[in-house]
Each structure stands twice: as structure tokens, then as C-alpha cells.
Design a protein around this motif. Structure first.
Motif, short mmCIF file in Angstrom:
data_model
loop_
_atom_site.label_atom_id
_atom_site.label_comp_id
_atom_site.label_asym_id
_atom_site.label_seq_id
_atom_site.Cartn_x
_atom_site.Cartn_y
_atom_site.Cartn_z
N MET A 63 0.85 -1.17 0.00
CA MET A 63 0.00 0.00 0.00
C MET A 63 0.90 1.24 0.00
N HIS A 64 0.38 2.28 -0.57
CA HIS A 64 1.08 3.56 -0.56
C HIS A 64 0.45 4.38 0.57
N VAL A 65 1.27 4.74 1.57
CA VAL A 65 0.76 5.48 2.73
C VAL A 65 1.07 6.96 2.57
N ILE A 66 0.01 7.77 2.60
CA ILE A 66 0.12 9.22 2.45
C ILE A 66 0.05 9.87 3.83
N ALA A 67 0.93 10.82 4.05
CA ALA A 67 0.96 11.67 5.25
C ALA A 67 1.83 11.11 6.37
N ARG A 68 2.94 10.51 6.00
CA ARG A 68 3.89 10.06 7.02
C ARG A 68 4.36 11.21 7.91
N PRO A 69 4.54 12.43 7.39
CA PRO A 69 4.95 13.54 8.26
C PRO A 69 3.98 13.76 9.43
N ARG A 70 2.70 13.48 9.22
CA ARG A 70 1.74 13.59 10.31
C ARG A 70 2.07 12.59 11.42
N LEU A 71 2.47 11.38 11.04
CA LEU A 71 2.86 10.37 12.03
C LEU A 71 4.13 10.80 12.77
N ILE A 72 5.09 11.31 12.02
CA ILE A 72 6.36 11.74 12.62
C ILE A 72 6.12 12.88 13.61
N ALA A 73 5.32 13.84 13.22
CA ALA A 73 5.03 14.96 14.14
C ALA A 73 4.39 14.46 15.41
N PHE A 74 3.53 13.46 15.29
CA PHE A 74 2.87 12.93 16.48
C PHE A 74 3.85 12.21 17.38
N TRP A 75 4.69 11.33 16.79
CA TRP A 75 5.59 10.58 17.66
C TRP A 75 6.70 11.45 18.24
#
Length: 97
Positions: free
Chosen positions: A1-13
Motif C-alpha cells: 500500500m502507498h501510505v500518504i501523510a507520514r509527516p503527520r505520524l512523525i510529528a505525532f511521535w
């Protein structure tokens, strides 16, 4: 799968360091997945909540955090729509974010 918005995950962690490992693991598994329908997601993540034909809520970090995604099964794309604490999740409409 192509996952969009990894920066959102990084900002959260970065704000919640204990979520980094579980979110990174979820991201790696989602990228390697070939989900064609919500049943495929449920088969791998039995605790995931299928909200409708496109929306899924994942429990992250021992159910400490929630991750809401929209999945376009035809294109193989997962869109991260929300990641947050349970309290934050309770204040959103997971089908509309």
C-alpha cells in the motif's frame, strides 16, 4: 500500500515518543500490505474498527492512541487522516476527518 501523510505520524511521535515504535511498525506493515477490502485489514488487525467501506480506526501502542485512515483499496492508497490520544479521538468525527 502507498501510505500518504507520514509527516503527520512523525510529528505525532515527536510529541509522544512512546508512540514512535508502534507507529513505525504500523507504517512498515501498511506499506508492505496488499489490502483489497476491509476484511483484509481486519484479518491482520483484529482490534481495528471498520467504520465504513473506506474508514478504519487502529489502536496504537496498546490502545493508548488512535489512528484513523481512509483506504482507497482500488488504488492501494492509505491516507492518514488523524492520529491522537483517546481524548483527542473522542472530540472528532472519525468518519469526517
Amino acid at each position: 500500500m502507498h501510505v500518504i501523510a507520514r509527516p503527520r505520524l512523525i510529528a505525532f511521535w515527536e510529541k509522544h515518543p512512546d508512540s514512535a515504535g508502534p507507529l513505525q511498525a504500523w507504517f512498515a506493515e501498511a506499506r508492505a500490505a496488499t489490502w483489497t477490502c476491509s476484511a483484509d485489514v481486519k484479518e491482520r488487525y483484529s482490534t481495528a474498527s471498520i467504520l465504513n467501506s473506506e474508514r478504519v480506526v487502529f489502536n496504537i501502542g496498546g490502545n493508548k492512541y488512535r489512528l484513523v485512515v481512509r483506504i482507497n483499496y482500488a488504488s492501494g492508497t492509505v491516507f492518514v487522516r488523524f492520529v491522537g490520544t483517546h481524548k483527542e479521538y473522542d472530540s472528532i468525527d472519525a468518519e469526517a476527518v
